[in-house]
Design a protein around this motif. Structure first.
Motif, mmCIF file in Angstrom:
data_model
loop_
_atom_site.group_PDB
_atom_site.id
_atom_site.type_symbol
_atom_site.label_atom_id
_atom_site.label_comp_id
_atom_site.label_asym_id
_atom_site.label_seq_id
_atom_site.Cartn_x
_atom_site.Cartn_y
_atom_site.Cartn_z
ATOM 1 N N GLY A 218 -51.646 -2.916 -32.659
ATOM 2 C CA GLY A 218 -51.578 -1.573 -33.219
ATOM 3 C C GLY A 218 -50.253 -0.866 -33.032
ATOM 4 O O GLY A 218 -50.151 0.328 -33.314
ATOM 5 N N ALA A 219 -49.219 -1.562 -32.574
ATOM 6 C CA ALA A 219 -47.893 -0.958 -32.416
ATOM 7 C C ALA A 219 -47.225 -0.873 -33.782
ATOM 8 O O ALA A 219 -47.238 -1.843 -34.546
ATOM 9 C CB ALA A 219 -47.051 -1.794 -31.457
ATOM 10 N N MET A 220 -46.612 0.259 -34.081
ATOM 11 C CA MET A 220 -46.268 0.576 -35.455
ATOM 12 C C MET A 220 -44.761 0.708 -35.704
ATOM 13 O O MET A 220 -44.031 1.306 -34.909
ATOM 14 C CB MET A 220 -46.929 1.903 -35.856
ATOM 15 N N GLY A 221 -44.336 0.167 -36.836
ATOM 16 C CA GLY A 221 -43.039 0.479 -37.396
ATOM 17 C C GLY A 221 -41.828 -0.009 -36.622
ATOM 18 O O GLY A 221 -41.898 -0.880 -35.756
ATOM 19 N N HIS A 222 -40.681 0.579 -36.977
ATOM 20 C CA HIS A 222 -39.401 0.211 -36.368
ATOM 21 C C HIS A 222 -39.404 0.415 -34.864
ATOM 22 O O HIS A 222 -38.721 -0.299 -34.130
ATOM 23 C CB HIS A 222 -38.276 1.068 -36.966
ATOM 24 N N THR A 223 -40.147 1.394 -34.396
ATOM 25 C CA THR A 223 -40.142 1.742 -32.971
ATOM 26 C C THR A 223 -41.252 1.051 -32.195
ATOM 27 O O THR A 223 -41.247 1.070 -30.960
ATOM 28 C CB THR A 223 -40.326 3.252 -32.799
ATOM 29 N N GLN A 224 -42.215 0.484 -32.910
ATOM 30 C CA GLN A 224 -43.393 -0.139 -32.302
ATOM 31 C C GLN A 224 -44.128 0.831 -31.378
ATOM 32 O O GLN A 224 -44.568 0.491 -30.280
ATOM 33 C CB GLN A 224 -43.013 -1.420 -31.565
ATOM 34 N N PHE A 225 -44.274 2.070 -31.857
ATOM 35 C CA PHE A 225 -45.063 3.070 -31.146
ATOM 36 C C PHE A 225 -46.541 2.826 -31.381
ATOM 37 O O PHE A 225 -46.965 2.543 -32.509
ATOM 38 C CB PHE A 225 -44.756 4.474 -31.661
ATOM 39 N N MET A 226 -47.343 2.983 -30.344
ATOM 40 C CA MET A 226 -48.775 3.138 -30.533
ATOM 41 C C MET A 226 -49.014 4.536 -31.131
ATOM 42 O O MET A 226 -48.145 5.417 -31.021
ATOM 43 C CB MET A 226 -49.508 2.998 -29.200
ATOM 44 N N PRO A 227 -50.163 4.764 -31.758
ATOM 45 C CA PRO A 227 -50.413 6.100 -32.320
ATOM 46 C C PRO A 227 -50.238 7.228 -31.317
ATOM 47 O O PRO A 227 -49.717 8.299 -31.654
ATOM 48 C CB PRO A 227 -51.862 5.993 -32.814
ATOM 49 N N SER A 228 -50.640 7.026 -30.068
ATOM 50 C CA SER A 228 -50.485 8.069 -29.059
ATOM 51 C C SER A 228 -49.016 8.381 -28.816
ATOM 52 O O SER A 228 -48.641 9.547 -28.632
ATOM 53 C CB SER A 228 -51.155 7.656 -27.747
ATOM 54 N N ALA A 229 -48.168 7.354 -28.808
ATOM 55 C CA ALA A 229 -46.735 7.579 -28.653
ATOM 56 C C ALA A 229 -46.174 8.278 -29.883
ATOM 57 O O ALA A 229 -45.304 9.153 -29.773
ATOM 58 C CB ALA A 229 -46.014 6.257 -28.413
ATOM 59 N N PHE A 230 -46.666 7.920 -31.058
ATOM 60 C CA PHE A 230 -46.232 8.589 -32.283
ATOM 61 C C PHE A 230 -46.521 10.084 -32.206
ATOM 62 O O PHE A 230 -45.663 10.919 -32.503
ATOM 63 C CB PHE A 230 -46.948 7.977 -33.489
ATOM 64 N N ILE A 231 -47.744 10.433 -31.802
ATOM 65 C CA ILE A 231 -48.133 11.836 -31.733
ATOM 66 C C ILE A 231 -47.200 12.618 -30.812
ATOM 67 O O ILE A 231 -46.819 13.759 -31.099
ATOM 68 C CB ILE A 231 -49.591 11.965 -31.248
ATOM 69 N N LYS A 232 -46.792 12.021 -29.724
ATOM 70 C CA LYS A 232 -45.978 12.742 -28.747
ATOM 71 C C LYS A 232 -44.490 12.724 -29.053
ATOM 72 O O LYS A 232 -43.802 13.715 -28.819
ATOM 73 C CB LYS A 232 -46.207 12.154 -27.348
ATOM 74 N N TYR A 233 -43.970 11.615 -29.607
ATOM 75 C CA TYR A 233 -42.526 11.463 -29.676
ATOM 76 C C TYR A 233 -41.935 11.390 -31.083
ATOM 77 O O TYR A 233 -40.729 11.627 -31.242
ATOM 78 C CB TYR A 233 -42.109 10.182 -28.939
ATOM 79 N N ALA A 234 -42.708 11.038 -32.088
ATOM 80 C CA ALA A 234 -42.139 10.805 -33.419
ATOM 81 C C ALA A 234 -41.486 12.068 -33.975
ATOM 82 O O ALA A 234 -41.965 13.183 -33.758
ATOM 83 C CB ALA A 234 -43.213 10.296 -34.370
ATOM 84 N N GLN A 235 -40.388 11.865 -34.695
ATOM 85 C CA GLN A 235 -39.612 12.977 -35.228
ATOM 86 C C GLN A 235 -39.308 12.775 -36.707
ATOM 87 O O GLN A 235 -39.247 11.649 -37.208
ATOM 88 C CB GLN A 235 -38.288 13.098 -34.468
ATOM 89 N N ASP A 236 -39.103 13.893 -37.387
ATOM 90 C CA ASP A 236 -38.653 13.892 -38.783
ATOM 91 C C ASP A 236 -37.132 13.943 -38.759
ATOM 92 O O ASP A 236 -36.527 15.008 -38.704
ATOM 93 C CB ASP A 236 -39.245 15.100 -39.502
ATOM 94 N N GLY A 237 -36.499 12.786 -38.794
ATOM 95 C CA GLY A 237 -35.052 12.724 -38.614
ATOM 96 C C GLY A 237 -34.236 13.169 -39.801
ATOM 97 O O GLY A 237 -33.059 13.511 -39.643
ATOM 98 N N ASP A 238 -34.831 13.177 -40.994
ATOM 99 C CA ASP A 238 -34.050 13.548 -42.176
ATOM 100 C C ASP A 238 -34.546 14.833 -42.833
ATOM 101 O O ASP A 238 -34.056 15.226 -43.895
ATOM 102 C CB ASP A 238 -34.038 12.414 -43.193
ATOM 103 N N GLY A 239 -35.526 15.502 -42.228
ATOM 104 C CA GLY A 239 -35.972 16.799 -42.722
ATOM 105 C C GLY A 239 -36.800 16.774 -43.986
ATOM 106 O O GLY A 239 -36.907 17.794 -44.673
ATOM 107 N N ASP A 240 -37.456 15.637 -44.289
ATOM 108 C CA ASP A 240 -38.256 15.576 -45.523
ATOM 109 C C ASP A 240 -39.713 15.972 -45.298
ATOM 110 O O ASP A 240 -40.541 15.874 -46.210
ATOM 111 C CB ASP A 240 -38.178 14.185 -46.142
#
Length: 390
Positions: A218-240
């Protein structure tokens, strides 16, 4: 030497171990980081959760039992108020992945040392690719590095080690993988929580369901975040308006930097350095291995850290035998392979990398790759801008 679990494939081995570790850490955060199914409507969902648990305990671990388990998950999701359209999109596609259960239960164990591990994880090809990426994406990395106070070389190193610079991110449908892991039962509560967090991410519109792909755990994407890590750390880097770690490189870079900053990255410092210990060194000063959790490991660190000047007095030297830098910086000694292996003076940023993945081998590979990125002569001018104290 140390006995560690390696997963199939040089790229995914550390990634999968790391995401499980990260999930264990992040999932224990306060209720604000928990999915809607847990923090809202608990009374209404209680019966459904009981059904899910009962089905998990009583059903045979096969496709038929999985479908019964999924029915319980759907009841819980409905009780928690997830949109019907979302549930109708996700739940009919949930599949039991027997290979996932097999991979989780049957991870082979090998005797590994840094001397065998590092050449596989940070080989010449990966160093070359990391240096090329560092140069190619300076326009994206520089503002993100400045915003978060995290050197670009560490962002690139983590990106390269987690997903081979976005090339290997996993082909499993994340909800199916998480539902399978929850049904498997060994860590049901954790993976059920991750499943509902994945639904939260979909509900918020950060990624289309068809694109929510990841590893078998269940690790996701370029960062291989679990959903819980996504909720806490994921960012909108390009402002879309979206946090897309699957296809958006800037979002991935910003999310990696956000993770490190959130967990206490010290800008202007490096991660650590390999050192030479004197023959009469007192090995009780080394942080022990086998900590039961991160808190204990940090306690052991605090008990043993000393300023570099003190380590110098105790006879510790750089790997080439020269004196340690004159600095008030504190450090602790870690030895991934005990007395027979390498010794490192670990700086406070080492703790941050150990939060990402509580593995000496993983942290060594990140630090080594980051150092190699900065070591290339052609990059010295750029690297100087984000140079870290050693």
């Amino acid at each position: 030497m140390i006995l560690i679990a390696l997963l199939a494939g040089a790229i995914t081995a550390c990634s999968h171990a790391g995401t499980s570790q990260r999930s264990d850490i992040v999932a224990n955060k306060p209720a604000a980081n928990q999915p809607a199914a847990i923090k809202a409507g608990e009374a209404k969902a209680a019966t459904a959760k009981t059904v899910v648990a009962a089905q998990s305990a009583g059903a045979e671990k096969n496709a038929a039992g999985f479908q019964l388990y999924v029915k319980g998950l759907r009841q819980q999701a409905e009780a928690a108020g997830y949109p019907k359209a979302l549930l109708d999109e996700v739940f009919p596609t949930l599949k039991f992945h027997h290979t996932v259960v097999k991979a989780d239960k049957g991870q082979p164990e090998f005797v590994e040392t840094l001397d065998t591990y590092l050449p596989k994880r940070v080989n010449a090809q990966r160093i070359k690719m990391a240096r090329e990426a560092y140069q190619k994406y300076q326009g994206e990395l520089t503002p993100i590095s400045a915003q978060y106070g995290v050197p670009a070389r560490f962002i690139v190193a983590l990106w390269g080690l987690e997903s081979a610079f976005g090339r290997i991110t996993g082909n499993y449908s994340v909800p199916s993988a998480l539902a399978t892991m929850a049904y498997e039962g060994r860590r049901e509560e954790m993976f059920r929580r991750e499943f509902f967090l994945a639904l939260d991410i979909l509900r918020e519109g950060h990624v289309k369901f068809a694109n929510m792909k990841g590893s078998w755990a269940g690790a996701m994407g370029h960062t291989q975040f679990m959903p819980s890590a996504f909720i806490k750390y994921a960012q909108d880097g390009d402002g879309d308006g979206h946090k897309d770690i699957w296809t958006n490189r800037r979002d991935a870079f910003a999310s990696i930097a956000s993770y490190l900053k959130t967990e206490g990255w010290h800008n202007g410092q490096s991660w650590g350095r390999q050192v030479r210990l004197p023959k009469n060194f007192d090995y009780s000063r080394v942080i022990p291995k086998g900590s039961k959790d991160r808190a204990q490991w940090l306690d052991w660190w605090q008990e043993r850290e000393l300023p570099l000047s003190q380590w110098q007095k105790l006879g510790v030297r750089l790997a080439d035998g020269s004196p340690l830098p004159k600095s008030a910086l504190k450090a602790a000694v870690v030895m991934p392979d005990d007395k027979d292996g390498r010794a490192y003076l670990a700086y406070p940023n080492y703790q941050v990398l150990m939060h990402w993945n509580r593995s000496y081998y993983f942290v060594s590979s990140v630090g080594y790759l980051a150092d190699e990125i900065a070591a290339k002569p052609a990059l010295k001018k750029n690297a100087a801008k984000t140079a870290t104290a050693r």
